[in-house]
Design a protein around this motif. Sequence first.
Motif, PDB file in Angstrom:
ATOM      1  N   VAL A  56       0.666  -1.217   0.013  1.00 43.40           N
ATOM      2  CA  VAL A  56       0.161  -0.123  -0.152  1.00 43.40           C
ATOM      3  C   VAL A  56       0.811   1.182   0.077  1.00 43.40           C
ATOM      4  O   VAL A  56       1.756   1.291   0.763  1.00 43.40           O
ATOM      5  N   GLN A  57       0.557   2.177  -0.851  1.00 41.37           N
ATOM      6  CA  GLN A  57       1.552   3.400  -1.096  1.00 41.37           C
ATOM      7  C   GLN A  57       0.675   4.621  -1.213  1.00 41.37           C
ATOM      8  O   GLN A  57      -0.649   4.675  -1.781  1.00 41.37           O
ATOM      9  N   GLY A  58       1.159   5.772  -0.861  1.00 41.94           N
ATOM     10  CA  GLY A  58       0.608   7.043  -1.290  1.00 41.94           C
ATOM     11  C   GLY A  58       1.421   8.048  -0.677  1.00 41.94           C
ATOM     12  O   GLY A  58       2.552   7.996  -0.250  1.00 41.94           O
ATOM     13  N   TYR A  69       8.201  22.295  -6.119  1.00 38.18           N
ATOM     14  CA  TYR A  69       7.318  21.285  -5.455  1.00 38.18           C
ATOM     15  C   TYR A  69       8.241  20.603  -4.216  1.00 38.18           C
ATOM     16  O   TYR A  69       9.348  20.698  -4.110  1.00 38.18           O
ATOM     17  N   ALA A  70       7.384  20.512  -3.075  1.00 36.98           N
ATOM     18  CA  ALA A  70       7.922  19.610  -2.024  1.00 36.98           C
ATOM     19  C   ALA A  70       6.859  18.278  -1.800  1.00 36.98           C
ATOM     20  O   ALA A  70       5.683  18.395  -1.863  1.00 36.98           O
ATOM     21  N   GLY A  71       7.318  17.227  -1.436  1.00 37.03           N
ATOM     22  CA  GLY A  71       6.320  16.174  -1.188  1.00 37.03           C
ATOM     23  C   GLY A  71       6.602  15.009  -0.099  1.00 37.03           C
ATOM     24  O   GLY A  71       8.049  14.951  -0.077  1.00 37.03           O
ATOM     25  N   VAL A  72       5.885  14.195   0.004  1.00 39.12           N
ATOM     26  CA  VAL A  72       6.095  12.999   1.162  1.00 39.12           C
ATOM     27  C   VAL A  72       5.697  11.842   0.287  1.00 39.12           C
ATOM     28  O   VAL A  72       4.517  11.898  -0.378  1.00 39.12           O
ATOM     29  N   TRP A  73       6.030  10.869   0.322  1.00 44.68           N
ATOM     30  CA  TRP A  73       5.460   9.431  -0.005  1.00 44.68           C
ATOM     31  C   TRP A  73       5.973   8.214   0.934  1.00 44.68           C
ATOM     32  O   TRP A  73       6.933   8.358   1.288  1.00 44.68           O
ATOM     33  N   ALA A  74       4.961   7.277   0.846  1.00 43.88           N
ATOM     34  CA  ALA A  74       5.352   6.225   1.755  1.00 43.88           C
ATOM     35  C   ALA A  74       4.828   5.031   1.263  1.00 43.88           C
ATOM     36  O   ALA A  74       3.926   5.022   0.348  1.00 43.88           O
TER      37      ALA A  74
END
Length: 248
Positions: A56-58, A69-74
Amino acid sequence: MKKNIIKAMIFTAACLNIAHAEDVASPSGLSVAGIMTLASDYHWRGIYLSQNEPAVQGGLTLCHKSGAYAGVWASSTDVLNGASIEADFMLGYRYAINDTSTLTVQYLDVNYPGAKTVYEPDFSEFSLAYSNFGVINSQDAFTASVAYSNDYYFESGNMLRLDARYSYNVLPNFGVFGAWGLMQLEDEQAFARVWGNNQKDHYYDWKLGVSSNLLGLYSELYYADNSTVNSAVDSMDSRVVFSVTKAF
């Protein structure tokens, strides 16, 4: 401007739609985009990181109309003792060369909270990517990138990564794609520390598949393989992967 229907399952994918849609940005020029993915396995750069289990990823990305841009992902993962999650943070800038081509510079920080290992598994890298949406006609896309880390997985030193991907929409909502990558580490000792094989310092990986974009869901089904990273480790075998992604 025309939106591209390809929603790639990469950290900054959702911002592509914002960058090509003038009517969605707020007065401040900021927009938030996200993706959620369910995959049959977590496949990245020719290696499988969830041990034949679904992942499961998001991710969430804050995009500015300037291209920053700036982001997070897991993602769920099962590759390191004590770590069940990979958490990534990124900062980048996407420059629009023209209506169909972009150049992206990105800093990526990869983390495995709770990992119990002798050497530090977390690392960071810088990358430069070129994307062209319409190489032959409006139905295809090409991306090439180079990434570098001076302290890769398990404190193994320098890493260089090359990637290329080409996709073509054979029908409005169905496409085919192929991707190729090269992973080069500092030396055989570094390769052995990361992947347990001291007979080489690099490997190649590739995948071929089909994609669809129906009912707001982007799906991929592909076969992936590599140039025998380590034949004794199941997570490095060839495999068929299926994933479904929702962008919002």
